[in-house]
Design an enzyme around this catalytic site. Structure first.
Site, PDB file in Angstrom:
ATOM      1  N   LYS A  46       0.846  -1.203   0.000  1.00  0.00           N
ATOM      2  CA  LYS A  46       0.000   0.000   0.000  1.00  0.00           C
ATOM      3  C   LYS A  46       0.875   1.245   0.000  1.00  0.00           C
ATOM      4  O   LYS A  46       1.887   1.298   0.720  1.00  0.00           O
ATOM      5  CB  LYS A  46      -0.928  -0.021   1.223  1.00  0.00           C
ATOM      6  CG  LYS A  46      -2.035   1.034   1.210  1.00  0.00           C
ATOM      7  CD  LYS A  46      -2.964   0.895   2.424  1.00  0.00           C
ATOM      8  CE  LYS A  46      -4.104   1.908   2.402  1.00  0.00           C
ATOM      9  NZ  LYS A  46      -5.021   1.770   3.550  1.00  0.00           N
ATOM     10  N   SER A  62     -10.066   1.764   2.493  1.00  0.00           N
ATOM     11  CA  SER A  62      -9.167   2.558   1.670  1.00  0.00           C
ATOM     12  C   SER A  62      -8.099   1.747   0.928  1.00  0.00           C
ATOM     13  O   SER A  62      -7.516   2.253  -0.018  1.00  0.00           O
ATOM     14  CB  SER A  62      -8.463   3.594   2.546  1.00  0.00           C
ATOM     15  OG  SER A  62      -7.583   2.960   3.472  1.00  0.00           O
ATOM     16  N   SER A  83     -10.236  -0.598   6.687  1.00  0.00           N
ATOM     17  CA  SER A  83      -9.615  -0.368   5.379  1.00  0.00           C
ATOM     18  C   SER A  83      -8.906  -1.575   4.775  1.00  0.00           C
ATOM     19  O   SER A  83      -8.525  -1.528   3.601  1.00  0.00           O
ATOM     20  CB  SER A  83      -8.622   0.796   5.462  1.00  0.00           C
ATOM     21  OG  SER A  83      -9.317   2.024   5.438  1.00  0.00           O
TER      22      SER A  83
END
Lengths: 489, 479
Positions: free
Chosen positions: B79, B154, B178
């Protein structure tokens, strides 16, 4: 700083200011701790290095960097707490949020409502006890240099340079209670605090280098009434400046009040060259710091064993040292010689001179007068100085001669006092020779002698001076005085 | 060339036993990225050259008989809010565009030490604030199962990367769901470990007291494997639990016989009927596998969302204050310093980030702290107490991961509350600091996947993975 409705400590009549005003001062002192590394990272805590060399992701507040508390900083902060008679309690860290270019994270990690050290006090050498509200840990900011512009401040400058070497350096903020009633006491408080910090190894406490920074909260009021509105004075860079700034500010506030005005709560900047304070910002402009508990750190709860170890290992504090030196020499704890020698950390050395067979009083005075720059451990071996004190005590050398030998010892870092005295041709004059010189001096200055005979002790100086000059300093001043007294009858 | 295994454990074993080379594996995954990334946009950056070079180095180590790590040659997507030394790390924000960290996040260096190969930095909602990855400054990620739909968020890029076969495993971060919510929406496994089990050092903070790094995988066993690799004490993170990484992979196949599974009878409403149907099937499957279902209540759960949207923005308002244009990232010049701050942050942050900074600034302001932030902290304590009572009766708790399946783009962008409600079942665990995982369990509306969430008490990863493994079996066996 708490604004008590009525002061528990009332100024004495001689401490009161003109017009019946009482001065109320509280001090906030920031000290940089003498740790190897920063409060939350492994970068060196070292003054004076090339800009931006003692930095790392934590210091720069890079995304993702996290603080890790420095154990040595906690230890030193606890020493301060113990030395100032504080309670050491489990505590937490808060974030103080505000934007400034030299503050990398845009928040300062500090302590807010639950600090490490609370409720202590410091006893001034003159005996007054000043309350210490708290002494908490926090990190320092970087240092900005604003280039261009008239003021040297960020406003109006062409550009600014930032050195992050200081960012993250551990600080302890020591907040006094508003117990100080005179500028002399304020100066005494800072001097004593500095001496304590040095003795316990917590900080080098140099106001000039900024490792000790003093802000003064100053207000005036009439005793028996509520405290007046206070102003915070910043940029006080020496103990002398502190006294001047407080005196100026008190005068300013009294003038405003006497002419029917009111004091605005504000931060004021001391200008040492001008000898006055200027408004820096008023309270309405104050930031809302949005304090909240720092989620990147866990609560700090020093174990009882750790606190006890700090207590047990604390070196003797200046007050105790003064008491010991007073007992050793017979000088008062508040005498300048005792205060100065302890402030310099040379009391152990005086003791060593005595232990080596030296004369205590002379050891104290020699160290006070001859070792101003020698530090806590002078280069002259204690035994060498001990011999010199004995020579003078036994009247083998006059005070003036001894002083000359002392200078030689200091210059060469030691030596045989007797040999130095011999090489200089010093020998105690025999009393009959001194008597003759005294008589010559009396004959040369009959006016002074007449005054002395009439009881004017100060007039003896002229006679003694003549004898000293005639003997080239070999005559012992005490013997000269004794002869004069016997002549006076 | 032998067939490339689809799991991290399979790849590591095949490479270690010289059935295939690390280069063959990485080339195969990079080919898949080349084929579909234009449609998916899982990545902000694909580090193809570095990945190939890393693979060649591992192959050289193997050829020379040098020791290799347990994940040697396993491709992994990271990420883009995890710092990677010398590799652009943007948090999908214009304010950090072009910034190359001078250091690795602890999780990144641990994976590298284990031999895993980074294939790229994955897209996210800006600074991990969002539930659909539509808040990325660099454009949204599309759901590989239906590109007209969001992947969740997210960590939408990391979920999509695994679902699209761009990497067998990836890392995300989970502040309020997330990892788990996009895992559910993309039909993969996602794990949020216990707060403090995995180091946050190098994770660009959103809400420090809630953030936790965790893996995405196609199987529960792979998720356990990656959790093991990144977990364990890190001296650089003061909130890191001072314990070594637990052994977790073995738990996955232990079964659930004798376990007590909690069913929340006062679960906040709003889940799609198909989602509730899958949840009930999951309970039935676990019961059939020998577990006991126990009804519990969590009365404070309905306040969790409100508390979260005070605590997380409050911390975010402080964490994101450092993006001021002074030292790194975007700077928009202006007449003075304060104007420069304003211009930089106005240009650099997207709407959702600004919304949360303002919300958080307000919640912490003098005069409002007690009513908002202070009260939210009390709710947080109540939720923790609710869970404590529940875990006296049960080993784990089962809920849906998301109330809804992946929705079409634009469906909720103009309605922040509707978007926030996507995290209603995932947020409470973050507030409690507990672990939780999402396991794919059939499909819901429009044939989109449904995720079942397994919640466990602090450091309850082992029972969590046991139940996860059983759910995976019940859902159709390990892939």
């Amino acid at each position: 700083m708490t604004q008590d409705p009525l002061s528990s400590i009332i100024a004495t009549s001689e401490q009161m200011l003109e017009g019946g005003w009482e001065l109320i001062v509280g001090l906030e002192v920031h000290v940089e701790l003498a740790t190897k590394t920063k409060l939350f990272s492994g970068s060196p805590n070292h003054f004076g290095d090339e800009p931006n060399t003692n930095i790392d992701p934590v210091t720069l507040g890079l995304p993702g960097a996290l603080p890790v508390l420095n154990k040595q900083a906690v230890e030193l902060a606890m020493r301060i707490g113990v030395a100032l008679n504080c309670s050491i309690q489990p505590c937490i860290f808060h974030r103080k949020n505000y934007f400034y270019p030299d503050m990398p994270k845009a928040y300062q990690i500090s302590q807010y409502d639950i600090p490490l050290n609370i409720d202590g006090f410091l006893v001034l050498p003159s005996g007054t006890r000043i309350g210490v509200e708290r002494a908490h840990l926090e990190e320092d900011t970087g240092k900005s240099t604003h280039v261009g512009g008239a003021t040297g401040r960020i406003h109006g400058s062409d550009y600014s340079l930032i050195d992050f070497n200081r960012a993250g350096v551990p600080l302890v903020e020591i907040v006094s209670r508003p117990d100080i009633r005179t500028s002399e006491h304020a100066k005494e408080y800072v001097a004593e605090l500095r001496a304590i910090l040095e003795v316990i190894g917590a900080s080098d406490a140099k106001m000039e280098e900024g490792s000790m920074r003093v802000d003064a909260n100053v207000s005036v009021h009439k005793p028996g009434t509520m405290f007046g509105t206070r102003c915070e004075i910043k940029n006080v860079n020496s103990i002398r400046a502190l006294g001047r700034a407080i005196d100026y500010e008190a005068r300013r506030q009294i003038d405003v009040l006497d002419s029917g005005g009111t004091i605005r709560q504000e931060t004021r900047h001391w200008d040492d060259a001008e000898g006055r304070t200027h408004t820096l910002r008023v309270k309405e402009d104050a930031d809302d710091y949005r304090y909240f508990p720092e989620p990147d750190l866990v609560p700090l709860a020093p174990s009882a064993e750790w606190v006890q170890a700090v207590r047990d290992n604390l070196p003797m504090l200046p007050a105790a040292r003064r008491t010991a030196l007073s007992a050793l020499t017979g000088y008062d704890t508040q005498s300048e010689a005792v205060i100065v020698v302890v402030e310099r950390g040379q009391h152990d050395y005086v003791q060593a001179v005595v232990d080596a067979g030296g004369d205590a009083v002379r050891a104290l005075i020699y160290v006070q007068q001859g070792f101003a720059d020698a530090g806590p451990v002078p280069a002259v071996p204690a035994a060498d100085l001990a011999k010199l004190t004995v020579l003078e005590r036994d009247a083998k050398l006059s005070a003036t001669q001894a002083k000359t030998v002392l200078a030689e010892l200091v210059e060469h870092g030691g030596g045989d006092a007797a040999a130095i005295a011999a090489a200089k041709g010093f020998e105690a004059m025999d009393t009959s020779a001194v008597e003759a010189m005294v008589d010559e001096a009396i004959a040369a200055d009959p006016g002074a002698w007449a005054k002395y005979m009439a009881g004017d002790e100060k007039a003896s100086g002229a006679i003694v001076g003549r004898v000293m000059k005639a003997s080239q300093g070999k005559a012992d001043g005490k013997i000269v005085t004794a002869i004069m007294q016997s002549r006076r009858g | 060339m032998a067939t490339i295994p689809t799991t991290a454990s399979g790849i590591a074993a095949a490479i270690a036993s010289k059935q295939i080379t690390a280069r063959e594996v990485i080339d195969s995954y990079l080919a898949q990225i080349t084929a579909r990334e234009t449609d998916i946009h899982a990545f902000n950056l694909v580090t193809a050259d570095a990945a190939r070079a890393h693979a060649d180095a591992i192959d050289a180590d193997i050829a020379a008989g040098r020791p290799i790590g347990p994940l040697a040659g396993v491709p992994i997507a990271i990420k883009d809010n995890l710092c990677t030394h010398g590799v652009e790390t943007t948090c999908s924000s214009k304010i950090l565009e072009g910034w190359k960290p001078p250091y690795d996040a602890t999780v990144v260096s641990r994976l590298r030490d284990a031999g895993a190969i980074m294939v790229g930095k994955t897209n996210l909602d800006e600074f991990a604030m969002g539930s659909s990855t539509e808040n990325s400054a660099f454009g949204p990620t599309r759901n590989p199962l239906d590109t007209s739909r969001v992947p969740g968020g997210s960590s939408g890029g990391s979920a999509a990367a695994v679902a699209a076969g761009f990497a067998p495993v990836s890392l995300g971060s989970d502040t309020g769901g997330s990892i788990r919510q996009p895992a559910a929406m993309c039909g993969v496994v996602g794990v949020k470990p216990t707060y403090g089990l995995v180091s946050r050092y190098g994770l660009c903070a959103y809400a420090s007291s809630l953030d936790q790094v965790g893996p995405f995988a196609t199987t529960v066993a792979d998720a356990a494997l990656i959790t093991e690799a990144i977990a364990g004490h890190d001296a650089m993170d003061s909130t890191s639990i001072p314990q070594p990484a637990p052994a977790l992979v073995a738990s996955v196949s232990q079964g659930v016989a004798g376990m007590r599974i909690g069913r929340v009878t006062d679960l906040p409403a709003g889940a799609e009927p198909e989602v509730i149907a899958r949840l009930n099937e999951a309970f039935a499957a676990l019961e059939a596998a020998g577990a006991t279902i126990v009804d519990i209540t969590l009365p404070s759960l309905s306040y969790a969302l409100t508390a979260y949207y005070l605590i997380a923005p409050a911390e975010a308002s402080s964490n994101l204050a450092r993006y001021d244009g002074v030292r790194y990232g975007l700077r928009v010049n202006a007449v003075d310093t304060n104007s420069m701050y304003g211009a930089t942050r106005a240009a650099g942050f997207g709407d959702e980030v600004k919304r949360r900074i303002m919300l958080g600034t307000y919640a912490l302001s003098a005069g409002y702290y007690d009513a908002y932030y202070g009260k939210a902290l009390k709710v947080r304590r109540l939720i923790a107490e609710d869970f404590e009572r529940a875990y006296a009766q049960v080993d784990v708790i089962l809920t849906p991961t998301s109330p809804v399946v992946a929705f079409p783009f634009g469906d909720k962008v103009d309605d922040p509350m509707a978007m926030y409600l996507c995290d209603i079942y995932t947020i409470p665990t973050n507030l409690a600091g507990h672990p939780a995982m999402s396991v794919p369990f059939g499909t819901g509306a429009h044939g989109m996947p449904v995720g079942i969430q397994v919640l466990a008490p602090a450091l309850g990863e082992a029972p969590m993975f046991r139940v996860g493994g059983a759910l995976e079996n019940a859902a159709g066996g390990a892939k």
